[in-house]
Write a protein that holds these residues in place. Structure first.
Motif, PDB file in Angstrom:
ATOM      1  N   GLN A  23      16.058  48.608 -52.343  1.00 49.89           N
ATOM      2  CA  GLN A  23      15.028  47.549 -52.543  1.00 49.89           C
ATOM      3  C   GLN A  23      13.718  47.976 -52.560  1.00 49.89           C
ATOM      4  OE1 GLN A  23      15.364  44.451 -49.542  1.00 49.89           O
ATOM      5  NE2 GLN A  23      14.321  43.016 -50.473  1.00 49.89           N
ATOM      6  N   PRO A  24      12.979  48.748 -52.033  1.00 53.69           N
ATOM      7  CA  PRO A  24      11.912  49.409 -52.135  1.00 53.69           C
ATOM      8  C   PRO A  24      11.370  49.981 -53.650  1.00 53.69           C
ATOM      9  CG  PRO A  24      12.587  50.027 -49.994  1.00 53.69           C
ATOM     10  CD  PRO A  24      13.626  49.691 -50.637  1.00 53.69           C
ATOM     11  N   GLU A  25      12.511  50.485 -54.190  1.00 54.60           N
ATOM     12  CA  GLU A  25      12.810  51.270 -55.456  1.00 54.60           C
ATOM     13  C   GLU A  25      12.781  50.088 -56.776  1.00 54.60           C
ATOM     14  OE1 GLU A  25      14.783  55.337 -54.175  1.00 54.60           O
ATOM     15  OE2 GLU A  25      15.991  53.467 -54.346  1.00 54.60           O
ATOM     16  N   SER A  26      13.153  49.063 -56.495  1.00 52.81           N
ATOM     17  CA  SER A  26      13.527  48.169 -57.573  1.00 52.81           C
ATOM     18  C   SER A  26      12.320  47.243 -57.836  1.00 52.81           C
ATOM     19  CB  SER A  26      14.767  47.171 -57.214  1.00 52.81           C
ATOM     20  OG  SER A  26      14.755  46.261 -58.174  1.00 52.81           O
ATOM     21  N   ALA A  27      11.985  47.190 -59.181  1.00 48.93           N
ATOM     22  CA  ALA A  27      10.736  46.225 -59.588  1.00 48.93           C
ATOM     23  C   ALA A  27      11.082  44.951 -59.796  1.00 48.93           C
ATOM     24  CB  ALA A  27       9.900  47.069 -60.519  1.00 48.93           C
ATOM     25  N   CYS A  28      12.453  44.759 -59.609  1.00 48.84           N
ATOM     26  CA  CYS A  28      13.155  43.124 -59.793  1.00 48.84           C
ATOM     27  C   CYS A  28      12.347  42.210 -59.075  1.00 48.84           C
ATOM     28  CB  CYS A  28      14.523  43.258 -59.627  1.00 48.84           C
ATOM     29  SG  CYS A  28      15.306  41.658 -60.206  1.00 48.84           S
ATOM     30  N   THR A  29      11.872  41.193 -59.717  1.00 45.47           N
ATOM     31  CA  THR A  29      11.319  40.022 -59.104  1.00 45.47           C
ATOM     32  C   THR A  29      12.253  38.785 -59.277  1.00 45.47           C
ATOM     33  OG1 THR A  29       9.781  39.429 -60.867  1.00 45.47           O
ATOM     34  CG2 THR A  29       9.226  40.904 -58.834  1.00 45.47           C
TER      35      THR A  29
ATOM     36  N   TRP B 260      18.337  41.389 -53.791  1.00 47.67           N
ATOM     37  CA  TRP B 260      17.139  41.569 -54.654  1.00 47.67           C
ATOM     38  C   TRP B 260      17.208  41.914 -56.222  1.00 47.67           C
ATOM     39  CZ3 TRP B 260      19.163  45.132 -51.065  1.00 47.67           C
ATOM     40  CH2 TRP B 260      19.411  46.445 -51.492  1.00 47.67           C
ATOM     41  N   ASN B 261      18.654  42.241 -56.456  1.00 46.86           N
ATOM     42  CA  ASN B 261      18.432  42.497 -57.973  1.00 46.86           C
ATOM     43  C   ASN B 261      19.918  42.131 -58.747  1.00 46.86           C
ATOM     44  OD1 ASN B 261      20.099  44.743 -57.217  1.00 46.86           O
ATOM     45  ND2 ASN B 261      18.808  46.297 -57.911  1.00 46.86           N
ATOM     46  N   GLY B 262      20.880  41.619 -57.850  1.00 49.81           N
ATOM     47  CA  GLY B 262      22.105  41.173 -58.339  1.00 49.81           C
ATOM     48  C   GLY B 262      23.149  42.286 -58.596  1.00 49.81           C
TER      49      GLY B 262
ATOM     50  N   ASP C 187      22.060  50.105 -67.798  1.00 55.54           N
ATOM     51  CA  ASP C 187      20.658  50.837 -67.570  1.00 55.54           C
ATOM     52  C   ASP C 187      20.130  50.378 -66.208  1.00 55.54           C
ATOM     53  OD1 ASP C 187      20.045  50.630 -70.966  1.00 55.54           O
ATOM     54  OD2 ASP C 187      21.816  49.800 -70.323  1.00 55.54           O
ATOM     55  N   THR C 188      19.441  51.372 -65.857  1.00 52.87           N
ATOM     56  CA  THR C 188      18.845  51.085 -64.487  1.00 52.87           C
ATOM     57  C   THR C 188      17.746  50.189 -64.512  1.00 52.87           C
ATOM     58  OG1 THR C 188      19.491  53.275 -63.687  1.00 52.87           O
ATOM     59  CG2 THR C 188      17.665  52.259 -62.840  1.00 52.87           C
ATOM     60  N   ALA C 189      17.006  49.897 -65.876  1.00 51.71           N
ATOM     61  CA  ALA C 189      16.048  48.907 -65.822  1.00 51.71           C
ATOM     62  C   ALA C 189      16.728  47.602 -65.813  1.00 51.71           C
ATOM     63  CB  ALA C 189      15.286  49.119 -67.305  1.00 51.71           C
ATOM     64  N   LEU C 190      17.690  47.363 -65.985  1.00 54.46           N
ATOM     65  CA  LEU C 190      18.287  46.012 -65.941  1.00 54.46           C
ATOM     66  C   LEU C 190      18.326  45.621 -64.391  1.00 54.46           C
ATOM     67  CD1 LEU C 190      21.111  46.000 -68.374  1.00 54.46           C
ATOM     68  CD2 LEU C 190      19.093  45.068 -68.641  1.00 54.46           C
ATOM     69  N   ARG C 191      18.289  46.307 -63.424  1.00 58.78           N
ATOM     70  CA  ARG C 191      18.368  46.102 -62.033  1.00 58.78           C
ATOM     71  C   ARG C 191      16.965  46.394 -61.610  1.00 58.78           C
ATOM     72  NH1 ARG C 191      22.763  48.097 -65.055  1.00 58.78           N
ATOM     73  NH2 ARG C 191      24.664  47.987 -63.970  1.00 58.78           N
ATOM     74  N   SER C 192      16.002  46.687 -62.435  1.00 60.29           N
ATOM     75  CA  SER C 192      14.481  46.782 -61.897  1.00 60.29           C
ATOM     76  C   SER C 192      13.670  45.930 -62.595  1.00 60.29           C
ATOM     77  CB  SER C 192      14.006  48.391 -62.153  1.00 60.29           C
ATOM     78  OG  SER C 192      13.011  48.636 -61.573  1.00 60.29           O
ATOM     79  N   ALA C 193      12.796  46.325 -63.486  1.00 58.37           N
ATOM     80  CA  ALA C 193      11.733  45.434 -64.208  1.00 58.37           C
ATOM     81  C   ALA C 193      12.262  44.602 -65.402  1.00 58.37           C
ATOM     82  CB  ALA C 193      10.687  46.516 -64.877  1.00 58.37           C
ATOM     83  N   GLU C 194      13.593  44.858 -65.824  1.00 57.18           N
ATOM     84  CA  GLU C 194      14.024  44.120 -66.787  1.00 57.18           C
ATOM     85  C   GLU C 194      15.222  43.334 -66.339  1.00 57.18           C
ATOM     86  OE1 GLU C 194      13.079  43.706 -70.160  1.00 57.18           O
ATOM     87  OE2 GLU C 194      11.271  44.963 -69.520  1.00 57.18           O
ATOM     88  N   CYS C 195      15.239  42.946 -64.925  1.00 55.42           N
ATOM     89  CA  CYS C 195      16.340  42.185 -64.474  1.00 55.42           C
ATOM     90  C   CYS C 195      16.120  40.717 -64.925  1.00 55.42           C
ATOM     91  CB  CYS C 195      16.462  42.296 -62.946  1.00 55.42           C
ATOM     92  SG  CYS C 195      14.796  41.548 -62.040  1.00 55.42           S
TER      93      CYS C 195
END
Length: 393
Positions: free
Chosen positions: A383-389, A344-346, A128-136
């Motif tokens: 990195q600019p595309e990922s919402a992972c914090t 930035w997102n593991g 899931d791409t979300a696991l590398r972004s907002a849901e990381c």
């Protein structure tokens, strides 16, 4: 003189030994989901899927560990979706802190939520791409490539081939819809155009009986009859319902890519470059079968652990995580490039193999796709595309 020689030898042996032996314990936790039989009996799931790759990695880690005073112990555990969380907590209660988890996103996130502060989870399955972004989650390192990495790998090849017009056929399950969305994002990213779309609705039934073959053989030509002019058909069928039947069943002759035909894979048993032959042979001698992507990602997870332990001389999860995400970490993994993590997102950077059923056809990133940091960052979320914090310092 002889006594002096013995004393010198004893001193050298003492210096060669590490100050303190280390035992590195890890567990491979595989969640087994209910599923229909695969379309082809050639794709039947091995009982040791994932575990076999972990076993090979443990042997590899032991080879280095014997010189470093380190021993590696890997447990194997299985669970159902209903028992996965309880099994994870039980293993944590035994003191285990390194988990290579073969599970879908829902179970993976549930484990992350109940993980004690010093537990480190390696995601070896969920794309899931979300696991590398907002849901990381900060305690998860992603070994398996994301859907976006895989769709980008296909997209680069199609653009390199100058096949920019795509017809997209996706299944009706949520995983298929998510994969279709990844291909739409790849089309935008690399300048392709999806000229037409279709959904293949899964109505159930026996996919491997003669009746199932006849139904699909009748359905697919009709489904593709009035597709707009295209260069290639992309199949987004993560649930293995229809894509295998697409080649030779379309209304007009069309190359098939995605979930059938040319497929993006973390690993393929035909790979022989970059030391792959020797690697494949060792796995086959160990297991009596070919290595699958799930075996490779389990192997990678434990090799990441072994490499980090070797370099840091520590088995502390916080130190292992910090080193893996640092610029110092790199891992040779039989793909022609050193693998590193995106801090930035593991996500583990890695080439994606493009293969059919028998041979490797190409490897992405493709020639001509550039990036200021790493060519591997042309695959998946940059990195600019990922919402992972969760990985922010």
């Amino acid at each position: 003189m002889f006594r002096l020689a013995l004393l010198v030898l004893a001193g050298l042996m003492t210096l060669a030994q590490p100050a303190q032996a280390q035992e590195v314990k890890a567990v491979v936790l595989r969640v087994d989901y209910p599923a229909l039989l695969p379309v082809s009996r050639l794709d039947l799931r091995p009982e040791d899927l994932g575990f076999a790759g972990a076993q090979l990695a443990t042997e590899d880690n032991q080879t280095t560990g014997q010189f470093m005073g380190q021993t590696y112990v890997t447990q194997e555990a299985t669970a159902t979706p209903e028992t996965a969380l309880a099994e994870f907590e039980r293993l944590q209660g035994e003191g285990l802190r390194f988990f290579a988890v073969q599970a879908r996103a829902e179970e993976l996130l549930a484990m992350s939520e109940v993980a004690v502060p010093d537990t480190l989870i390696f995601n070896t399955l969920a794309p899931d791409t979300a696991l590398r972004s907002a849901e990381c989650r900060g305690n998860i390192l992603h070994i398996a490539p994301s859907r976006q990495m895989q769709s980008d790998a296909v997209a680069q090849f199609l653009i390199w081939k100058k096949w920019p017009r795509w017809a997209l056929i996706h299944g009706s399950h949520p995983e298929d819809v998510a994969l279709a969305e990844a291909y739409r994002a790849s089309a935008v990213k690399f300048g392709a155009k999806i000229v037409d779309e279709r959904e293949f609705t899964d109505t159930g039934g026996a996919r491997r009986t003669d009746t199932g073959h006849v139904q699909v053989q009748r359905q697919l030509p009709v489904l593709t009859q009035d597709l707009k002019e295209h260069d290639v058909i992309i199949a987004a069928d993560e649930t293995d319902v229809f894509a295998t039947y697409l080649p030779f069943h379309t209304w007009r002759p069309s190359p098939i890519v995605g979930s059938a035909g040319l497929r993006p894979l973390a690993w393929h048993p035909a790979l022989e470059a970059w030391g792959g032959t020797q690697f494949q042979n060792r796995f086959e001698e160990l297991t009596g079968r070919y290595m699958r992507p799930e075996d490779y990602t389990a192997w990678l997870a434990l090799r990441v652990l072994g490499e980090a332990v070797t370099r840091t001389k520590s088995a502390d999860p916080a130190e292992i995580r910090a080193y893996a995400l640092s610029d110092k970490f790199e891992l040779a993994a039989f793909k022609g490039q050193k693998l590193t993590f995106r801090a930035w997102n593991g996500q583990l950077r890695q080439p994606i193999l493009l293969a059919d059923g028998r041979i490797m056809l190409s490897v992405s990133p493709q020639e001509g796709f550039l990036h200021q940091r790493s060519l591997l960052d042309t695959l998946g979320l940059d990195q600019p595309e990922s919402a992972c914090t969760a990985f922010d310092q």
